[in-house]
Design an enzyme around this catalytic site. Structure first.
Site, PDB file in Angstrom:
ATOM      1  N   HIS A  50     -14.773 -44.416   9.218  1.00 41.78           N
ATOM      2  CA  HIS A  50     -13.336 -44.152   9.193  1.00 41.78           C
ATOM      3  C   HIS A  50     -12.595 -44.786  10.363  1.00 41.78           C
ATOM      4  CE1 HIS A  50     -14.483 -40.242   6.833  1.00 41.78           C
ATOM      5  NE2 HIS A  50     -14.700 -41.340   6.140  1.00 41.78           N
TER       6      HIS A  50
ATOM      7  N   ILE B 251     -10.956 -41.066   4.724  1.00 44.07           N
ATOM      8  CA  ILE B 251      -9.641 -41.704   4.755  1.00 44.07           C
ATOM      9  C   ILE B 251      -9.342 -42.566   3.528  1.00 44.07           C
ATOM     10  CG2 ILE B 251      -9.665 -41.676   7.261  1.00 44.07           C
ATOM     11  CD1 ILE B 251     -10.112 -44.720   7.184  1.00 44.07           C
TER      12      ILE B 251
END
Length: 648
Positions: free
Chosen positions: A573, A617
Site C-alpha cells: 500500500h 487501498i
C-alpha cells in the site's frame, strides 16, 4: 512509401492527454477521458497486455507472477534499521492493469474520518461525502450468496447497494461500475471463528464498512467476477474491447516514458509548460510524442514508486537529488518523492488443527494441478477462484482490549518529541485519540489462509507466501492503518531504466513500533485458550511463526517489539510520494491534482494521497481516479489551458 509505426498509430499527431502508466488509475482515467470523442488520449505502459493470461486471471495462482520480470517490477527496500536490517520486498504490477493485476483482490473501504482529514488539510472537494459516489461508480458489488451468509453472517451488509436489489435506494446508488466485486462461496470454519473471536472481544460490526464507520470483524468482498470466478481488474474492467476500439484512444505497451518535455517559460513570472513526453519503445527506439499546444496535458499515473521518479527525471524535484545526477533543475521541490507512507503488516502464523483447511495444502503439486484444471475446465469452480481472507477494524488495542482515549493520548504525549510536526500528523493523532462512539480504526487485522515465511533478503513476494514449513498454518496479520513514519523514493541513476531507490523507513518514528507492539499483544487475546480462534488451532505442540509468545500485560512489550522486528513486511500500500497538500506543507500537487511549478501536468494515483487511508487501498485508487477524470473534464469545460483554469 512505407508507413512508420509512429504514423500508423498516429503518434505524430499531438494528443489532448498523454497518460503515463496503464495501471489501476491510468486505465480508469484513459477510459473516462476517451468517452469524449473530441479528445485524443494516449496511454503509455511499460509492461505488456496480459489480460488473458491464466496466471493473472486465476485468483489462486497469483504467487506464480511475483518476481518475474514480465509481470512484476519487484522492488526491494534498502535495509531497514528498525526491522533487524532486513530488506522488504514490494511487488508492483508491470503490465496493463498495473498492481490491480497482481494484488490479493481485496475490496476494503476507508473510514470517513481519514478521508475527511484529506479535505481538512486544504484539499477542497476531497472529503468522504464528495468521494463516496466514486466508490460506487467504479464497481458493481454483487449480493452475497446464501452460502456466505450462512458462514460469516453479513447481517450488516447493505443489500440496497447491490445491483440485484429492487429497493429505491439501489436505483440511485450508481453501483454498476466496471469492476466486478463479489463474495466467496468458500468461507469455512476459520472465517466463522474469526467473526466470533472479535465479537467476543466486543468488536462485532453493526454497519456496512462501505459507509465509512465500521469497527469490528467483517467479511470483505473481492474484485472477482462471480460468474467466471476470475480476477476483475483495471485491464479487463476499463479496457474492454469496446473501449479499445475507440478511434480516439491509443494504448502503447512495452514502452517506457523517460521524461516529460517542457517549453521554456516566456517570462520569469511564467511557468514551464508540458509539450509532450520522450518515450523508449521496444526494441530500444527513442521518440517524442506531443500534446496539443493549448490545453494538452500529461497525466502521471505510474504509481507511488514511479510517478515521482518520472518527475525527477524531468527536472522536478530536490536539487540535492538532481544535481549529483547532472539533471537540470526545472522546478525545485524537495517534497517530490517524500511523504512516502505504507501500511506495515506484522505476520504471525499459527499451526491449525487436523481437518482445518489451510492453503498450505497447495504445496503439493498434484493438488495444485488438479485444482488449476478444475478452475480452467469447470467455469472457475474450486478454491482457486475464491478469496477467503477476512478482515477486522479495531481502535487502538493491547493485551487488555481497547485502550481508553486517555491512555492513547498519554501514549502520544510520551512520544510527542518524536512525532513529526506536520498538520497531517496532528490530524491522525486527533483521529486516533478520539473518544467517539465509533472510534477510528487504528488497526486492521487480516485472517490469511496460509503461512508466511520471512527472510532477511527475499527475492520476491513469492518467498513470503509460498509454504516453506511442512505443517499447515493460518496467519493473523496486524496492520497499522495510519503510520507516523515517513519514507522516500528517489532516482539514484540518470538512466530512466534504473529502478528508483525505495526507503520506507519503517518505524523510524518510534510511535509506530509502540502501536504495532500493542496490536501484536491483542493477537494473544484472539488465540487464547477458550477463544473461538483457539478452536481451529493445534493446541498440543502446535507451532508458531515466529516461536515467540507475546506478553499481554501492560508492562513488558519487548517480546511484542521483537515479533515486529522479525515479522513485519509491506502490505502493498505505498502512497503519498507526490502528496496533494499545500506546497508549503510538503505538497507536490494541488487539489486539482496539478503539479506545482509547471503547467499541463497532473498526477493521478496513490502517490497523491496526503494520508494513508485505513484498509487496503485498491478501492481508494479506483475512486480517486474516477473523481480525477471528472475534475479534468470540468477544467476542460471551464476553459482550462494547460491545466490551469482561465477565469474570463
Amino acid at each position: 512509401m512505407a508507413i512508420s509505426t509512429t504514423q500508423k498509430l498516429g503518434l505524430d499527431t499531438p494528443f489532448d492527454y498523454i497518460v503515463v502508466g496503464g495501471g489501476t488509475a491510468g486505465l480508469v482515467v484513459a477510459a473516462r477521458l476517451s468517452e469524449d470523442s473530441d479528445v485524443r488520449v494516449l496511454v503509455v505502459e511499460a509492461g505488456a497486455d496480459r489480460s488473458t493470461d491464466p496466471l493473472v486471471l486465476t485468483p489462486g495462482l497469483v504467487a506464480a507472477v511475483y518476481g518475474k520480470d514480465e509481470y512484476d517490477w519487484n522492488f526491494s527496500s534498502v535495509p531497514q534499521p528498525h526491522l533487524n536490517n532486513r530488506s522488504i520486498n514490494q511487488a508492483r504490477g508491470k503490465m496493463l492493469g498495473g498492481s490491480s493485476a497482481l494484488n490479493f483482490m481485496m475490496l476494503v473501504y476507508p473510514s470517513r474520518g481519514i478521508i475527511d482529514a484529506w479535505a481538512g488539510l486544504g484539499n477542497k472537494g476531497w472529503d468522504f461525502d464528495s468521494l463516496a459516489p466514486y466508490f460506487r461508480k467504479f464497481g458493481t458489488v454483487h449480493t452475497p450468496p446464501q452460502t456466505a451468509r450462512d458462514v460469516v453472517g453479513l447481517t450488516y451488509h447493505n443489500d440496497g447497494l447491490s445491483p440485484e436489489s429492487k429497493t429505491p435506494e439501489s436505483k440511485t446508488s450508481a453501483n454498476n461500475g466496471p469492476v466486478q466485486v463479489s463474495f466467496s462461496e468458500g468461507y469455512g470454519p476459520t472465517n466463522k471463528a474469526w467473526m466470533d473471536a472479535f465479537a467476543a472481544q466486543g468488536f462485532a460490526v453493526s454497519a456496512d464498512p462501505r459507509e465509512g464507520n465500521a469497527i469490528g470483524a467483517f467479511q470483505n468482498p473481492a474484485s472477482i467476477d462471480p460468474v467466471t470466478k476470475t480476477r476483475s481488474f483495471a485491464a479487463t474492467a476499463y479496457y474492454t474491447p469496446e473501449v479499445a476500439a475507440r478511434p480516439n484512444l491509443v494504448v502503447l505497451t512495452e514502452t517506457t516514458v523517460n521524461r516529460i518535455l517542457f517549453s521554456a517559460p516566456s517570462s520569469a513570472a511564467d511557468e514551464p509548460t508540458a509539450t509532450g513526453v520522450e518515450l523508449t519503445t521496444r526494441p530500444n527506439e527513442t521518440l517524442t510524442v506531443s500534446v496539443v499546444p493549448s490545453g494538452g496535458e500529461v497525466i502521471l499515473a505510474a504509481g507511488a514508486l514511479h510517478s515521482p521518479a518520472v518527475l525527477e527525471h524531468s527536472g522536478i524535484g530536490s536539487p540535492a537529488v538532481l544535481n549529483p545526477l547532472s539533471i537540470p533543475v526545472l522546478v525545485a521541490n524537495p517534497s517530490v518523492g517524500e511523504n512516502m507512507q505504507d501500511h506495515p503488516i506484522v505476520c504471525q502464523s499459527f499451526e491449525v488443527a487436523d481437518g482445518i483447511p489451510s492453503a498450505d495444502a497447495l504445496r503439493d503439486p498434484t493438488i495444485l494441478a488438479a485444482l488449476a484444471n478444475l478452475h480452467a475446465t469447470q467455469a472457475g469452480a474450486g478454491p482457486l477462484g475464491q478469496s477467503v481472507v477476512s478482515v477486522a477494524y479495531t481502535p487502538v488495542v493491547d493485551g487488555s482490549g481497547r485502550l481508553p482515549a486517555a491512555a492513547v493520548q498519554a501514549l502520544f504525549a510520551e512520544h510527542a518529541s518524536t512525532a513529526l510536526p506536520q498538520p497531517s500528523q496532528q490530524a491522525v493523532r486527533a483521529l486516533l485519540s478520539s473518544s467517539a462512539d465509533v472510534p477510528a480504526p487504528a488497526f486492521q487485522y487480516l485472517l490469511f489462509p496460509s503461512q508466511i515465511t520471512i527472510s532477511d533478503t527475499p527475492r520476491s513476494m513469492a518467498e513470503y507466501i509460498v509454504p516453506s514449513e511442512p505443517q499447515n498454518f493460518i496467519t493473523i496479520m496486524t496492520v497499522l492503518n495510519h503510520p507516523f513514519s515517513r519514507g522516500s523514493v528517489h532516482i539514484a541513476s540518470p538512466s530512466p531504466a534504473a529502478l528508483p531507490r525505495w526507503d520506507p523507513r519503517y518505524n523510524s518514528n518510534p510511535l509506530d513500533m509502540e502501536l504495532l507492539a500493542r496490536g501484536v499483544q491483542f493477537v494473544e487475546r484472539l488465540v487464547a485458550p477458550g477463544s473461538p480462534l483457539a478452536g481451529v488451532l493445534k493446541r498440543e505442540g502446535g507451532r508458531r511463526l515466529p516461536g515467540i509468545v507475546s506478553d499481554v500485560g501492560e508492562g513488558d512489550l519487548e517480546k511484542s517489539r521483537e515479533i515486529v522486528r522479525q515479522r513485519q513486511i509491506s502490505v502493498f500500500h505505498v502512497s503519498g510520494s507526490c502528496a496533494m497538500l499545500p506546497r508549503e506543507q510538503g505538497g507536490v500537487v494541488d487539489e486539482r491534482l496539478r503539479v506545482y511549478g509547471v503547467k499541463g501536468v497532473r498526477v493521478v494515483d496513490a502517490s497523491v494521497f496526503p494520508l494513508e487511508p485505513a484498509g487496503n487501498i485498491q478501492s481508494v485508487v479506483y475512486a480517486v481516479a474516477e473523481r480525477a477524470a471528472d475534475v479534468i473534464k470540468e477544467d476542460r469545460r471551464a476553459g482550462g489551458v494547460n491545466g490551469r483554469v482561465v477565469v474570463m
